[in-house]
Design a protein around this motif. Structure first.
Motif: not given
Length: 304
Positions: A197-223
């Motif tokens: 989830d690295a692109f939330s500021y991009f989404g806010k600035a340019y009207d994109f819905e942004v969804v990341g498989l992992q959280g804000l940090s890559t230290a978190t694992e996607a199950g």
């Protein structure tokens, strides 16, 4: 923990032995963490400063651990610029302790109004640290860094201010280009699915819905449940393409693509985006401006 303690001891041992007298004609020694910050500081400082970046192309700042080779860079620096907001997870404690030892460490994230930051209940700082994906943020930070350099090295104030203005004009031009390119993609197709989830500021600035498989940090694992949930979302929203990130292993997005396929649907991998690091030095993508243009062109071409 032992490695972190050892690093701190090495830094403070070397720092205590460091000569206090500095030739006033010597260039300012600047250390930066991420490649985005390195690029900005080089644009402002030009040939008047020496810049050492700790993290190169493809390096994940969330997981970065300082090596012993980094110690000499840190202790010989006149100033250290880092992101803050817990982006450099393994280094934050080191920088905070260095500050208490009167070592000039500057968190660029602190220049932003907290009301403009994107909050998170799942991240240590409670704020999304990927602040460079708003060009408006990057302009504010450019002005902040320019001011800090003039404070630290006042003899070059005019040159820093001139360079800062030139870089701000380039950022204005970048913003206009991005808006024109994004305007070609219908709003209903502006859904960006990435590895983390690295692109939330991009989404806010340019009207994109942004969804990341992992959280804000890559230290978190996607199950498995995360993958299945996002696969269902992709099918429901008829998302055409999903994206790999240069600093995150491909397997997470490949697993998502496979999950969509197992439900008798297809989604393509639209390309690799630069998220937490720039491209290789010497390439267009090795600059902040080039990276942002490349990302937007890749996203728009894949989603059209």
């Amino acid at each position: 923990m032992h490695k972190k303690l050892m690093l701190l001891l090495l830094i403070f041992t070397f720092f205590s032995c460091k000569k206090e007298v500095k030739d006033k004609n010597q260039k300012l020694q600047v250390v930066t963490t991420t490649s985005m910050i390195t690029d900005m500081v080089k644009n402002i400082g030009g040939d008047l400063i020496e810049v050492e970046g700790l993290m190169g192309s493809g390096v994940d700042p969330h997981l970065y651990k300082a090596s012993e080779g980094d110690v000499s860079k840190l202790v010989n620096a006149d100033v250290i610029f880092y992101n803050g907001l817990h982006l450099e997870g393994k280094l934050v404690e080191v920088f905070e302790k260095m500050k208490h030892q009167d070592i000039n460490t500057i968190a660029i994230g602190k220049s932003l109004d907290k009301n403009t930051l994107i909050g998170s209940d799942y991240f240590a700082s409670n704020y999304d640290p990927h602040i460079w994906f708003s060009v408006e943020n990057w302009k504010i930070i450019t002005t902040f860094v320019t001011h800090k350099l003039t404070e630290i090295d006042p003899k070059n104030t005019e040159a820093f201010k001139t360079n800062g203005k030139i870089y701000l004009a380039k950022l204005d031009e970048l913003e206009n280009k991005l808006k024109n390119t994004i305007a070609s993609l219908p709003k209903e197709k502006r859904i960006l699915v990435t590895a983390h989830d690295a692109f939330s500021y991009f989404g806010k600035a340019y009207d994109f819905e942004v969804v990341g498989l992992q959280g804000l940090s890559t230290a978190t694992e996607a199950g498995v449940q995360d993958v299945q949930k996002l696969a269902n979302f992709i099918i429901e929203k008829k998302v055409k393409a999903i994206f790999v990130e240069s600093s995150v292993p491909k397997r997470t997005i490949e697993a998502l693509q496979a999950a969509v396929k197992s439900k008798n649907h297809e989604v393509t991998i639209g390309g690799t985006l630069f998220s937490d690091a720039l491209g290789n030095a010497g390439t267009k993508e090795g600059t902040y401006i080039g990276m942002f243009e490349y990302n937007v062109n890749t996203i728009i071409n894949a989603l059209k």
